[in-house]
Design an enzyme around this catalytic site. Structure first.
Site, PDB file in Angstrom:
ATOM      1  N   GLY A  65      72.589  49.562  17.047  1.00 38.20           N
ATOM      2  CA  GLY A  65      71.976  49.404  18.354  1.00 38.20           C
ATOM      3  C   GLY A  65      72.901  48.725  19.325  1.00 38.20           C
TER       4      GLY A  65
ATOM      5  CG  PHE B 210      72.006  43.294  21.280  1.00 39.98           C
ATOM      6  CD1 PHE B 210      72.684  42.922  22.424  1.00 39.98           C
ATOM      7  CD2 PHE B 210      70.708  43.761  21.396  1.00 39.98           C
ATOM      8  CE1 PHE B 210      72.072  42.989  23.652  1.00 39.98           C
ATOM      9  CE2 PHE B 210      70.095  43.832  22.627  1.00 39.98           C
ATOM     10  CZ  PHE B 210      70.786  43.447  23.760  1.00 39.98           C
TER      11      PHE B 210
ATOM     12  CB  VAL C  73      70.752  47.583   9.620  1.00 41.50           C
ATOM     13  CG1 VAL C  73      70.280  47.290   8.208  1.00 41.50           C
ATOM     14  CG2 VAL C  73      70.027  46.691  10.604  1.00 41.50           C
TER      15      VAL C  73
ATOM     16  CG  ASP D  86      57.248  43.868  18.294  1.00 42.46           C
ATOM     17  OD1 ASP D  86      56.328  44.588  18.736  1.00 42.46           O
ATOM     18  OD2 ASP D  86      58.430  44.225  18.259  1.00 42.46           O
TER      19      ASP D  86
END
Length: 977
Positions: free
Chosen positions: A589, A591, A594, A776
């Site tokens: 992504g 930032f 994984v 979330d």
């Protein structure tokens, strides 16, 4: 014989007349209807204990004048006998009341499903009738419809169940309780009875009370009792070495012989005090129990502490002040009080009381002590002996703070070093050559130790302020003077340099605003504006943030959260980088990413484990690195649980931070459900679900690709999507992939959906028990691993919005609006109750097989008005009525009326139990082949964000009729707040 754990509740009650406790309403039995409010009140002379069968929804009212049990929604599970016992006076006895909750649909309430007794004992099969009118038609059968053995002697007690006298080994079997209701047979579930062979042993003894204190002249009773399966045993009571001649009472209870010697004293005296022994013996052996009987002249109350009354801790440390109280009779009032001297910014004192026989332990918790909390803490307690108190003095330790100034005194240069701290810091001056910001004694030209600095201020519980003077005559140029201070907490220093002022040269007068100067000023102004613009854009750029919050304390609706950066990091999590072998990227992504990895020696030296590793990109900023470190600290703080993505290790030294978590082979729950939905031919409705709701809902059309997201760690947009699959590096991996492919072809059942829902609720209950607010909760943030175990993950929220047109920048934080509770949307209030609302939305996602919440509704003013007005989504096509009722209770506009996660777990487990038992439930049908693989890899950060509302009519099947006409534009599930 074990009948399950009892319900035990304690409460200090008001004093009333002598005698046994009184239960209101009076009468041995009480019959109520399901759903009624039931209140049982016990009035006694002192503290009381309630015991009875564990059942849901009982609450204890601390404000009532007695010990009051209340349930506002009685169910058949509340049927049972409830006993109120006075703790401090064994002579007072106890009082019972039996409650029937008359439920025609449930004739039996089973208190246990397994009973174990010893041969010759009385065996109680605890199946209780819920209606007293049914007691004349009850019967007992063995499993399979077989009759009870003819030699088995048994009878039925409405309060206890079926009772088998002198159970034999042959009586071991599964039994079913039966009765007739309106001409129809009603049976209980089976109860397994296990009868063990008896082994000779010494008598079991009991000496009550275990400790006794009486004031001279009061009454007392000491009871020595023993039980054994054989009658041939003896019991004696002794005071010291003297055998007391007391009548022996014998009885036969529960297939045991019982012998009792009871010493009753109407007015005790000092000669009655001493050590009492209860001795029981037979041919096998002897058992002895002792107790201490103390006779005192008058009531007493003694307060002591094993700690020093003068406490010193550093600012930010935590402290527990503990006081022990020995008292007779019972303590009636007590309280902790802060006596000052700092009364501003005081928080409510947190303390607990632990009670034993004639002894109390009071604990005051001072967490992360602030400067304003230093001072005196006062414990006050009262009983019939009067008042007593104990005072602690808490002084805080502060590291030194230093400031150096220069001032001429009588024509001589003097340096002043002002220092504050506690304990009083020591002061050392140093003179070093040159202009330097570092100097030690080896480099110093001169060193002065000021052993008697002037004390400017020395107030109790506050910093000591001192001043040290260094007269140096004339300041030497090219010299640096250091004032170094030190105490037990830390050290500090500051330097002073002499500045040499040379002669200034007057420049010829020239016009300031020459064209060259004007041009330079203009260019500099443009550069400053450009810099400000870039800074503004940088501030607007979303940052990798930590979404979870951990509550430190709360008062009413005011919450104080722990700063995760202040949490400690335990080095036990550290794992060698060289022992990680990285595989494919599971997701990347804005930032970070994984990565699948193999960890060698994680847990055990020879262990080889597949893990997921979260890491930042090399371009990450300091605040993003701090956020990942905070996420690591909070995961270690929470601890392990089966239903959260657990931390396995970390690498924080010698390179970028790596967070090692469990590897979840099936990826996120949302995409798992959607892959299953692609293979669906039609819904599989439970018998309890409406059959008319959208019966034409036959095939859920979903796009073939979904954007894979991980809160910024695995979000690249559709074109750069990396499917999260296991990396085949060995033959074992190929077998693993075959297992996943085989699992992919298995159709979903309603039980699977209940299983996912229950596991997520258990994980959320664990987080709530740790005072952790997730903020979330959504299907995209739930991962699935082997055995379809659901794990809550994605504690950080950071999205790749730079390449995603669905996100509109309106601030510096993106919020999942469609999953958020009204108080979170409109008031920015996050609590465990707001997580419950989000969990209700997740339930809707699960039972709609991955549809978007609020289908057909855009996030705009209309959406906000619908939420504020209490709009609720329609029942999903795969959700039974009971599950939809749970969703609706989660969406209550009043947060305090929403269920807790523990209650949700109980309701879901009940529904799952009924689903397993009911053979009429059909599997959710599959098309016979799998169009999507379930072998997508997952990670702690792995999640997926669904594509926004599609325009297919199938999706609208779950909408309210009024919402179908809403145009399906490109919505945005997240907005800035």
């Amino acid at each position: 014989m074990e009948l399950g754990p009892p319900l035990v509740l304690l409460l200090a009650t008001v004093w009333h007349g002598q005698g046994a406790p009184v239960i209101e309403p009076s009468g041995p039995e009480l019959v109520v209807e399901p759903g009624e409010t039931v209140t049982l009140r016990c009035v006694s002379n002192g503290s009381v204990e309630w015991d009875g069968p564990i059942s849901p929804y009982w609450t204890l009212d601390p404000e009532s004048p007695g010990s009051t049990l209340t349930t506002r929604n009685a169910t058949f599970k509340n049927t049972g006998t409830y006993r109120c016992t006075e703790l401090e006076d064994p002579m007072a006895g106890s009082t019972t009341i039996h409650l029937y909750v008359k439920d025609p649909a449930h004739s039996w309430n089973l208190l246990a499903q397994e009973v174990t007794v010893v041969e010759g004992q009385e065996a109680v099969l605890p199946c209780l009738i819920t209606d007293p009118a049914l007691k004349d038609s009850v019967s007992l059968m063995r499993e399979g419809g077989r009759q009870v053995l003819r030699k088995t002697v048994y009878f039925f007690s409405p309060w206890r169940g079926f009772i088998i006298r002198k159970a034999k080994v042959l009586d071991s079997n599964t039994y079913v309780c039966k009765t007739m209701v309106n001409g129809r047979e009603s049976t209980s579930t089976g109860i397994w009875l296990k009868v063990n062979r008896v082994h000779p042993e010494p008598p079991q003894i009991k000496l009550e009370p275990s400790k006794l204190v009486r004031i001279r002249g009061e009454a007392a009773q000491i009871v020595c009792s023993a039980t054994n399966a054989e009658v041939g045993f003896n019991v004696i009571l002794k005071r010291g070495d003297t055998k007391l001649e007391i009548p022996l009472n014998s009885d036969f209870q529960d297939n045991y012989y019982k012998k009792v010697r009871a010493l009753s004293l109407n007015a005790v005296d000092f000669q009655d005090a001493g050590i009492y022994s209860c001795v029981a013996s037979n041919d096998v052996g002897t058992r002895t129990a002792t107790m201490n009987f103390q006779v005192v002249e008058s009531a007493y109350l003694n307060l002591t502490s094993e700690q020093s009354l003068l406490q010193e801790v550093s600012v930010g440390d935590s402290l527990i002040l503990t006081v022990h109280a020995d008292a007779y009779p019972s303590i009636q009032h007590y309280n902790w009080t802060y006596l000052g001297p700092f009364f501003e910014d005081q928080r409510k004192l947190e303390f607990i009381t632990q009670r034993a026989i004639y002894r109390y332990t009071f604990k005051l918790f001072l967490n992360r002590v602030k400067a304003s909390e230093a001072g005196q803490y006062f414990l006050m307690a009262q009983n019939k002996a009067g008042w007593n108190n104990l005072t602690f003095e808490l002084t805080l330790r502060y590291p030194p703070e230093v400031s150096v100034t220069w001032m001429p005194v009588n024509g001589s240069d003097v340096l002043f070093c002002d220092v504050s701290g506690y304990p009083q810091p020591s002061v050392t001056w140093m003179e070093c050559r040159g202009h330097t910001d570092r100097c030690d004694e080896a480099q110093a030209l001169q060193v002065w130790n000021d052993t008697h600095p002037e004390v400017l201020s020395q107030k109790p519980f506050d910093k000591v302020i001192i001043q040290s003077q260094l007269p140096i005559g004339t300041l030497k140029h090219n010299m640096t003077y250091f004032c170094k201070t030190h105490n037990s907490v830390g050290n500090s220093s500051q330097y002073f340099r002499a500045v040499s002022l040379g002669q200034s040269k007057q420049l010829p007068d020239e016009s300031l605003f020459t064209p060259v100067v004007v041009a330079c000023m203009s260019v500099m102004s443009l550069l400053v504006l450009l810099l400000l613009l870039l800074l503004y854009k940088y501030k607007q750029k979303p940052k990798y943030q930590v979404r979870w919050k951990i509550i430190e304390r709360y008062e009413g609706n005011s919450y104080t959260f722990i700063d995760p950066t202040q949490l400690p990091y335990n080095e036990k999590w550290e794992f060698p980088r060289n022992n990680l072998q990285f595989g494919k990227t599971l997701g990347a992504g804005a930032f970070g990413k994984v990565v699948e990895a193999t960890a060698f020696g994680l847990g055990k030296e020879d262990a080889v484990l597949k893990v997921a590793v979260k890491m930042l990109k090399s371009t990450a900023h300091a605040d993003e690195k701090e956020a990942l470190m905070s996420e690591l600290k909070i995961m270690s703080h929470l601890g392990q649980h089966e239903n959260i993505v657990n931390l396995l290790g970390a690498c924080t030294h010698g390179g970028p931070v790596l967070v090692i978590t469990e590897y979840c082979c099936y990826g996120d729950l949302l995409n798992f459900l959607r892959r299953k939905a692609e293979a669906m031919l039609g819904p599989s409705l439970s018998p309890g679900q409406d059959s008319e709701g959208d019966s034409s809902y036959k095939n859920i059309h979903l796009e073939k690709k979904y954007v894979r997201r991980d809160s910024g760690f695995s979000s690249q947009g559709v074109d750069t999507y990396v499917e999260m699959r296991p990396v085949s590096t060995s033959s074992s991996d190929s077998f693993f992939k075959q297992d996943l492919d085989k699992e992919a072809s298995r159709p979903l059942e309603l039980w699977d959906l209940l299983h996912f829902s229950s596991q997520v609720a258990q994980g959320m209950a664990f987080l709530a028990s740790k005072n952790c607010i997730h903020r979330d909760v959504a299907a995209r943030n739930v991962l699935l691993t082997s055995g379809h175990v659901a794990k809550i993950g994605d504690f950080g929220l950071a999205r790749d919005i730079m390449n995603d047109s669905n996100y509109v920048v309106k601030g510096n934080a993106r919020l999942p609006v469609k999953w958020m509770a009204p108080e979170s949307i409109f008031d920015c209030v996050y609590t465990v109750q707001s997580d419950v609302w989000s969990y209700g939305i997740l339930l809707w996602e699960i039972f709609s097989l991955g549809l978007n919440p609020y289908p057909g509704i855009l996030v705009n003013n209309k959406f906000y008005k619908l939420v504020k007005d209490g709009y609720q989504m329609a029942q999903p096509v795969f959700a039974p009525k009971n599950i939809y009722s749970i969703m609706q209770s989660c969406w209550d506009l009043e947060p305090t009326r929403r269920p807790t996660f523990q209650q949700i777990c109980f309701l879901l487990q009940e529904q799952a139990r009924l689903e397993r038992r009911d053979q009429d439930y059909a599997n959710l049908p599959s098309s016979g082949g799998s169009s999507g693989s379930d072998s997508g890899g997952g990670s702690s950060g792995g999640s997926s964000s669904e594509p926004e509302e599609e325009s297919s009519s199938e999706h609208l099947a779950c909408c309210e009729p009024g919402d179908i006409a809403q145009p399906l534009l490109q919505p945005n599930n997240y907005q800035f707040c």
